[in-house]
Design a protein around this motif. Structure first.
Motif, PDB file in Angstrom:
ATOM      1  N   ASN A 152      60.816 150.499  22.393  1.00 39.66           N
ATOM      2  CA  ASN A 152      61.563 150.342  21.148  1.00 39.66           C
ATOM      3  C   ASN A 152      61.040 149.131  20.364  1.00 39.66           C
ATOM      4  O   ASN A 152      60.789 148.061  20.936  1.00 39.66           O
ATOM      5  CB  ASN A 152      63.052 150.149  21.469  1.00 39.66           C
ATOM      6  N   LYS A 153      60.868 149.302  19.063  1.00 36.45           N
ATOM      7  CA  LYS A 153      60.353 148.222  18.221  1.00 36.45           C
ATOM      8  C   LYS A 153      61.250 146.982  18.242  1.00 36.45           C
ATOM      9  O   LYS A 153      60.788 145.865  17.973  1.00 36.45           O
ATOM     10  CB  LYS A 153      60.178 148.717  16.782  1.00 36.45           C
ATOM     11  N   ASP A 154      62.523 147.177  18.553  1.00 34.28           N
ATOM     12  CA  ASP A 154      63.450 146.048  18.595  1.00 34.28           C
ATOM     13  C   ASP A 154      63.438 145.327  19.934  1.00 34.28           C
ATOM     14  O   ASP A 154      64.207 144.370  20.142  1.00 34.28           O
ATOM     15  CB  ASP A 154      64.879 146.524  18.300  1.00 34.28           C
ATOM     16  N   ASN A 155      62.596 145.769  20.850  1.00 36.72           N
ATOM     17  CA  ASN A 155      62.567 145.169  22.186  1.00 36.72           C
ATOM     18  C   ASN A 155      61.178 144.607  22.492  1.00 36.72           C
ATOM     19  O   ASN A 155      60.548 144.954  23.495  1.00 36.72           O
ATOM     20  CB  ASN A 155      62.964 146.209  23.240  1.00 36.72           C
ATOM     21  N   SER A 156      60.707 143.746  21.619  1.00 37.14           N
ATOM     22  CA  SER A 156      59.380 143.151  21.790  1.00 37.14           C
ATOM     23  C   SER A 156      59.294 142.310  23.063  1.00 37.14           C
ATOM     24  O   SER A 156      58.214 142.147  23.642  1.00 37.14           O
ATOM     25  CB  SER A 156      59.030 142.290  20.574  1.00 37.14           C
ATOM     26  N   GLU A 157      60.438 141.781  23.518  1.00 37.48           N
ATOM     27  CA  GLU A 157      60.449 140.988  24.748  1.00 37.48           C
ATOM     28  C   GLU A 157      60.041 141.858  25.944  1.00 37.48           C
ATOM     29  O   GLU A 157      59.251 141.424  26.801  1.00 37.48           O
ATOM     30  CB  GLU A 157      61.835 140.401  24.987  1.00 37.48           C
ATOM     31  N   LEU A 158      60.564 143.094  26.005  1.00 35.37           N
ATOM     32  CA  LEU A 158      60.212 143.994  27.097  1.00 35.37           C
ATOM     33  C   LEU A 158      58.739 144.387  27.015  1.00 35.37           C
ATOM     34  O   LEU A 158      58.050 144.446  28.038  1.00 35.37           O
ATOM     35  CB  LEU A 158      61.084 145.251  27.063  1.00 35.37           C
ATOM     36  N   THR A 159      58.259 144.632  25.804  1.00 35.85           N
ATOM     37  CA  THR A 159      56.836 144.968  25.628  1.00 35.85           C
ATOM     38  C   THR A 159      55.950 143.862  26.179  1.00 35.85           C
ATOM     39  O   THR A 159      54.974 144.121  26.892  1.00 35.85           O
ATOM     40  CB  THR A 159      56.508 145.203  24.140  1.00 35.85           C
ATOM     41  N   ALA A 160      56.314 142.622  25.871  1.00 33.05           N
ATOM     42  CA  ALA A 160      55.530 141.476  26.338  1.00 33.05           C
ATOM     43  C   ALA A 160      55.572 141.371  27.868  1.00 33.05           C
ATOM     44  O   ALA A 160      54.547 141.096  28.515  1.00 33.05           O
ATOM     45  CB  ALA A 160      56.049 140.195  25.707  1.00 33.05           C
TER      46      ALA A 160
END
Length: 296
Positions: A152-160
Motif C-alpha cells: 500500500n502506498k500509505d505504508n512506506s514504512e513496511l516497504t522499507a
C-alpha cells in the motif's frame, strides 16, 4: 610302378591344395567386398538419416521462428503481464484474446484446440510443458520482467522494512537457495525452514497471492507453497512477524492491498508503470520472461 603311383598321388595332393587356396582367396575377396558394400550402405544410410534429421530440425526451427501472434487466438491468465502483451495484439493485429482465471485453464483450452497458443511466464510454462508432452515452448521471449512485492502506498514504512529484509536474505544466500529449491538441478534438495526461536511479537502480515502459478505459488497437500510463500516467510522471520497467506484471483491482489485486506501482495507480480499508480513495489527479488506455449 610304385614310383608312378607316388608321383600321381603327390600331384593330386598339390592340385587339391591349389584349389583350396584359390577357394580361400575367392572367399576372402568376397567377404571383403561384402564388408565394403555394407560399410558403404551404412554410411549412405547414416548420411541420409542425418540429412533428414537436419531437415526436420530446420523445419521445426523455421516453424517456431515463423509463429506470429497476429490474428491468433491467444490464451492468457487474467490480469497478468501476458494478458497485457496479448491485449496489444488484440487491439492492433486482429488477434483474439481468451482470458482465464487460471493458467491451467488456458493450457487445457490449448490442448482442446480452442486457442492457438498461451502467453505466460517462463517458469510456469516450463512446469506445464514438463507435465504435457504434447506441448512446447517457443524459443523467442516476448519480454523480460522483474518480480517484486506490492505494498500500500500509505505504508512506506513496511516497504522499507521488507527491502531491508530482502537485502539481508540476498546477501546471506537465502533467496538463491529458495529459488534453486524449486528451479534447476537442486530442486527439492533444500526446502526453506524458519530458524528456531524467532521473535514474532510484531504481529501478523497478510500476504495476498494467487496459488495457480507453479513454481511461484501453488497448492501441495492443501497448503500454499512455492517460491513466493518461502520468500515471504523468510522476510517475516527476519522482521519478527507471523505470516498469513490469502489465496484469491490474480486481478484482485492489488485491490486487496489498496483496501487494506492484505498487507502486501506476492504472486510472481511484474513491476509495471500501470500498477505503480495504485501500489508501491519493493526491491526486485526475481526476474522472468514471457513466452509462448503451442502444441507440437
Amino acid at each position: 610302378m610304385k614310383m608312378k603311383k607316388l608321383l600321381t598321388s603327390v600331384l593330386a595332393v598339390a592340385m587339391v591344395a591349389s584349389l583350396a587356396a584359390c577357394g580361400s582367396t575367392a572367399s576372402t575377396e568376397t567377404t571383403v567386398q561384402a564388408t565394403e558394400t555394407a560399410a558403404e550402405s551404412t554410411t549412405a544410410e547414416t548420411a541420409a538419416a542425418e540429412t533428414d534429421e537436419a531437415a526436420s530440425t530446420e523445419a521445426e526451427s523455421t516453424d517456431a521462428a515463423a509463429f506470429d501472434l497476429a490474428g491468433k487466438k491467444i490464451g492468457v491468465q487474467l490480469g497478468t503481464t501476458g494478458d497485457q502483451l496479448a491485449t496489444e495484439y488484440e487491439q492492433n493485429d486482429g488477434s483474439t484474446v481468451e482470458r482465464f482465471n487460471k493458467g491451467a485453464d488456458a493450457i487445457q483450452a490449448l490442448k482442446q484446440g480452442k486457442i492457438d497458443c498461451v502467453v505466460i511466464d517462463y517458469n510456469p510454462a516450463k512446469a506445464f510443458v514438463e507435465k504435457n508432452d504434447d506441448l512446447q515452448i517457443l524459443d523467442e521471449e516476448l519480454s523480460s520482467e522483474e518480480y517484486a512485492m506490492c505494498v500500500n502506498k500509505d505504508n512506506s514504512e513496511l516497504t522499507a522494512k521488507i527491502n531491508e529484509a530482502l537485502t539481508q536474505l540476498k546477501e546471506d544466500g537465502t533467496l538463491d537457495a529458495i529459488v534453486s529449491n524449486y528451479i534447476g538441478d537442486e530442486a527439492g534438495q533444500h526446502p526453506y525452514t524458519s530458524p528456531e526461536g524467532v521473535d514474532r511479537s510484531n504481529g501478523t502480515l497478510v500476504m495476498a497471492t494467487n496459488a495457480t502459478f507453479e513454481p511461484y505459488e501453488y497448492y501441495e497437500d492443501q497448503k500454499v507453497v512455492g517460491i513466493d510463500p518461502d520468500i515471504a516467510q523468510a522476510v517475516c522471520d527476519v522482521l519478527g512477524y507471523d505470516l498469513k497467506i490469502e489465496d484469491m484471483e490474480f486481478d484482485a491482489i492489488v485491490n486487496a492491498v489498496v483496501s487494506g485486506k492484505a498487507d502486501f501482495g506476492a504472486a510472481g507480480m511484474t513491476v509495471t508503470d500501470e500498477r505503480k499508480l495504485s501500489v508501491d513495489f519493493t526491491d526486485t527479488y526475481a526476474t522472468a520472461s514471457q513466452v509462448i506455449i503451442v502444441t507440437k
